[in-house]
Write a protein that holds these residues in place. Sequence first.
Motif, PDB file in Angstrom:
ATOM      1  N   PHE A 123      56.402  55.514   2.955  1.00 23.17           N
ATOM      2  CA  PHE A 123      55.819  54.866   4.120  1.00 23.17           C
ATOM      3  C   PHE A 123      56.344  53.440   4.280  1.00 23.17           C
ATOM      4  O   PHE A 123      56.687  53.004   5.373  1.00 23.17           O
ATOM      5  CB  PHE A 123      54.302  54.863   3.975  1.00 23.17           C
ATOM      6  CG  PHE A 123      53.578  54.733   5.269  1.00 23.17           C
ATOM      7  CD1 PHE A 123      53.542  55.794   6.153  1.00 23.17           C
ATOM      8  CD2 PHE A 123      52.938  53.566   5.602  1.00 23.17           C
ATOM      9  CE1 PHE A 123      52.877  55.686   7.346  1.00 23.17           C
ATOM     10  CE2 PHE A 123      52.267  53.450   6.805  1.00 23.17           C
ATOM     11  CZ  PHE A 123      52.237  54.509   7.680  1.00 23.17           C
ATOM     12  N   SER A 149      59.921  53.399   5.763  1.00 21.58           N
ATOM     13  CA  SER A 149      60.074  53.574   7.211  1.00 21.58           C
ATOM     14  C   SER A 149      59.481  52.395   7.971  1.00 21.58           C
ATOM     15  O   SER A 149      60.030  51.967   8.987  1.00 21.58           O
ATOM     16  CB  SER A 149      59.463  54.894   7.666  1.00 21.58           C
ATOM     17  OG  SER A 149      58.145  55.004   7.216  1.00 21.58           O
ATOM     18  N   SER A 150      58.392  51.851   7.449  1.00 20.60           N
ATOM     19  CA  SER A 150      57.770  50.706   8.117  1.00 20.60           C
ATOM     20  C   SER A 150      58.707  49.496   8.092  1.00 20.60           C
ATOM     21  O   SER A 150      58.848  48.775   9.073  1.00 20.60           O
ATOM     22  CB  SER A 150      56.452  50.374   7.419  1.00 20.60           C
ATOM     23  OG  SER A 150      55.907  49.195   7.914  1.00 20.60           O
ATOM     24  N   GLU A 177      61.689  49.916  10.445  1.00 18.37           N
ATOM     25  CA  GLU A 177      61.224  49.652  11.805  1.00 18.37           C
ATOM     26  C   GLU A 177      61.116  48.143  12.055  1.00 18.37           C
ATOM     27  O   GLU A 177      61.588  47.624  13.066  1.00 18.37           O
ATOM     28  CB  GLU A 177      59.861  50.349  11.971  1.00 18.37           C
ATOM     29  CG  GLU A 177      58.985  49.856  13.097  1.00 18.37           C
ATOM     30  CD  GLU A 177      59.431  50.381  14.434  1.00 18.37           C
ATOM     31  OE1 GLU A 177      60.071  51.439  14.436  1.00 18.37           O
ATOM     32  OE2 GLU A 177      59.166  49.721  15.455  1.00 18.37           O
ATOM     33  N   THR A 178      60.518  47.420  11.108  1.00 16.38           N
ATOM     34  CA  THR A 178      60.331  45.970  11.281  1.00 16.38           C
ATOM     35  C   THR A 178      61.673  45.246  11.350  1.00 16.38           C
ATOM     36  O   THR A 178      61.846  44.319  12.144  1.00 16.38           O
ATOM     37  CB  THR A 178      59.503  45.409  10.121  1.00 16.38           C
ATOM     38  OG1 THR A 178      58.339  46.200   9.955  1.00 16.38           O
ATOM     39  CG2 THR A 178      59.096  43.977  10.384  1.00 16.38           C
ATOM     40  N   ALA A 190      55.744  44.448   7.566  1.00 18.12           N
ATOM     41  CA  ALA A 190      55.804  45.879   7.279  1.00 18.12           C
ATOM     42  C   ALA A 190      54.621  46.326   6.423  1.00 18.12           C
ATOM     43  O   ALA A 190      54.295  47.505   6.385  1.00 18.12           O
ATOM     44  CB  ALA A 190      57.119  46.210   6.564  1.00 18.12           C
ATOM     45  N   PRO A 213      50.909  48.301   8.172  1.00 16.73           N
ATOM     46  CA  PRO A 213      50.618  49.742   8.204  1.00 16.73           C
ATOM     47  C   PRO A 213      50.433  50.339   6.814  1.00 16.73           C
ATOM     48  O   PRO A 213      49.693  51.315   6.656  1.00 16.73           O
ATOM     49  CB  PRO A 213      51.843  50.354   8.891  1.00 16.73           C
ATOM     50  CG  PRO A 213      52.804  49.273   9.122  1.00 16.73           C
ATOM     51  CD  PRO A 213      52.168  47.975   8.849  1.00 16.73           C
TER      52      PRO A 213
END
Lengths: 272, 271, 317
Positions: free
Chosen positions: C200, C203-204, C207-208, C236, C239
Amino acid sequence: MRSLLHVLNLSVQSPNRPILHDVSFTLESGQVLAITGESGSGKSTLALSLTGLLPPGFQTNGSIRLEKTELSTLSERDWCQIRGKRLGMVFQEPMTALNPTRRIGTQIGDTFRLHTTLSRREIDTETRTLMEQVGLSEADVSKRAYPHQLSGGQRQRVLLAMALACQPELLIADEFSTALDARTQAAMMALVTRRCETQGMAVLMISHDLGLVRRHADHVLVMKDGACVEQGTTASVFNAPRHPYTQALLTMSLHGAARTPLTPLPVFTAPL
Amino acid sequence: MTARSNRTLRVGSILLGIVLLPATVITLFNGGHAPPIDVLHRYAPPSPLHPLGTDPFGRDLMVHVLTGAFNSVTIAAISVCLATIVGTALGLIAAARPARTIMGLADLGLAFPPVLIAALFVTALGASATGETLAIALFGLPAQIRITRQAARSILIQDYIAASRLAGRGPFYIMRRHVLPNILPLLTIQATSSLALAILSDAGLSYLGLGAPPPRPDLGRALASYQIHIFDHPLLVAIPGITIIFLVLGFNMFGDGLRDALDAAYEEHTL
Amino acid sequence: MTGMAVFRIPLERLLLLVVASLVIFAAMNLLPGDPAAVMLGLDASPESLAALHQKLGLESSPPARYLHWISAFIRGDLGRSYIYDVPVRSLIGERLQSSLPLILLAMLLSLGTGITLGVMAAAKRGTLLDTSLMGFLQLFKSIPDFLLAMMMTFLFSLTLHWLPSSGFPGWHDGILPALRALTLPAIALAIPQAAITARFMRSSLIETLSQDFICTARAQGYSRRGVLWHIAVPNALIPVLTLTGIQLPVLVTGTIIVESVFSLPGCGKLLLEAVNQRDIPVVQNLVMLIVASVIVLNIVMTILIRWFDPRLETDLS
């Protein structure tokens, strides 16, 4: 007047295709150079390559010299000494260009923290002064505010404050006032121009807004498909455009399209 | 992308096939009951008669584990079916109107892991396959409600739904004709991934003695009773252990591959 | 906007505690079957049944019993164990000595390794390190925690003799033996959680890192490392905190299982013993306590997230 930025035969290659070919220009201290052209002409790539922030996989050839420093061969460590200190940059999207989880005062203060040895208290005062300068008065905006609490114009001012903090020799502004209303835009440009006059800061302004370019730039460089098609003083380019592409750009802007993004123009194949 | 998804799908299917095909065949023969106890042949090494040897009760290990695998998958499948049907219905209702009660229920699920539900059930009613199935289903329900609601909402805001409404179609018709067919692929993928989770839950519960009671063979319970032999008869732990991993990994990969394949198909369709 | 806004708790969360208590009470008291008969077994005499009825207060109506139970629970009176005939509160208190450190240790471990691995994978995205790490973690997600715990016992205590395989010496012999006994269980409990957190976090963070403000910070003079740790990671993490809150019930399950594999005298073991002996007061109060802790921790997590993410503060009003 001394020349500050020399770009010589700059070419940039993305992993898939060439983006810039053989762009050359010089910029002197205290001057404003506008780079204009339709979207996709390579304006933003040019801005990124001047700050060494091209995405991985991009290849750069040619020379970029900031006074005596050759930037194109600079190591990552040396780049960090240049960015934010000698070279300020304002990006085009005020809504997303600020870190949503940090207070704006902290984000402006970061520039000082990264490049000076000022104490906490001194940074606080400097930040306050700087915010006043860019038109964020104490009464309107606390430096403890978060970006989401500000309007688009206010965010743009924060970004400008971050870029101007260490009194850079060169400011690169990528479409930075396009999203603003006319009054704020004028105020921001006045601020930038004042810096040019008082501190000899040079500005590389990337804009498709020809009205803005005409009002503020000393020199203009017109780009098309990653190459420079015409450059000269603002007066000469606007009054006597030589390249058909420039002529078309000007005609379209005269028809009231100045404040909206340009749609791609008809393709000119024949060189002048 | 498609090639990769096909490979994931294929590996997942192979892992599942290795366990499920023989498990189904054996269960068809013995009706899901444990193989006979044979005290004379305890801890027998692998032989033609007992391909993987026998357990501490002299039962054939392979037959016992495969029957257990079938039972575990059955419980997991029933609970996933229950959670999917009820969860989809509740999720659709919650998508159509503001339903705080339903979303509150979904929140409640966040605090009740299956062990606690099973602990309550077993204390009150005694251990049973029904109780275990219900516990796993109840745990899967909140996620199902949330996912259905979110997916249905994204369909409900489309223009053709508004058009259908203007044409005088009732909410039931719209759900059945427009929403459900559109979210069906998503629900299928979700169910596959839930199966992996349900098998893990089943194994955990029966390991703790909160699952379906003996004498029905079960993978988790088999491991609980064999674990003291991990040193002297490692096969007793390895075989049921690997079986569980194959099943969980298989369903996980099958779900992932299905998702990739559907994404690819969708992209092709829109291009 | 005041700083206190972050402490406002959504009313629904508190309501959830009430509903949860009703569910637990209903399961223990309203399901078909007489709790007293359940506790005494099939061959109980009518006299002993009646005596137990009296003792458990089963004569009064269910609503009265519920109110009696829940008001006592709020005051900290968790009833009396039927089997051990001691206050449930002291039973739980004793068992928390191993459960609480175990959970804390596991959470620290899983967050620490999960976040570190996630950052490593995201920073080296697309490399062999990244893909092999992610494949490895996918495998760990598919291994039941008790099996993992058994494999670890086999390797580290039975084969290598590094750490004890079961039992808990308590804290009175010093901290070290107790910590040694908790190390393997905590690692076994942490691994699946760490695997989920790492995937997790990766991916977070990816994305950031693609956000515009990363570019702004770089233009300000942040180095690649500086921007990663000072700007991207804090953003990040938000989430990931949400995920940690959602994963709490899974941690509860894991604790019960791991305590069972390693024979740790913790709350999970207590629950299983109570279930097997039909000790209704213990089951009812312990489950309520666990559920309440999960809900309260979730509320704390929500406050923490709001504190990290100022954007949510305005959503409240």
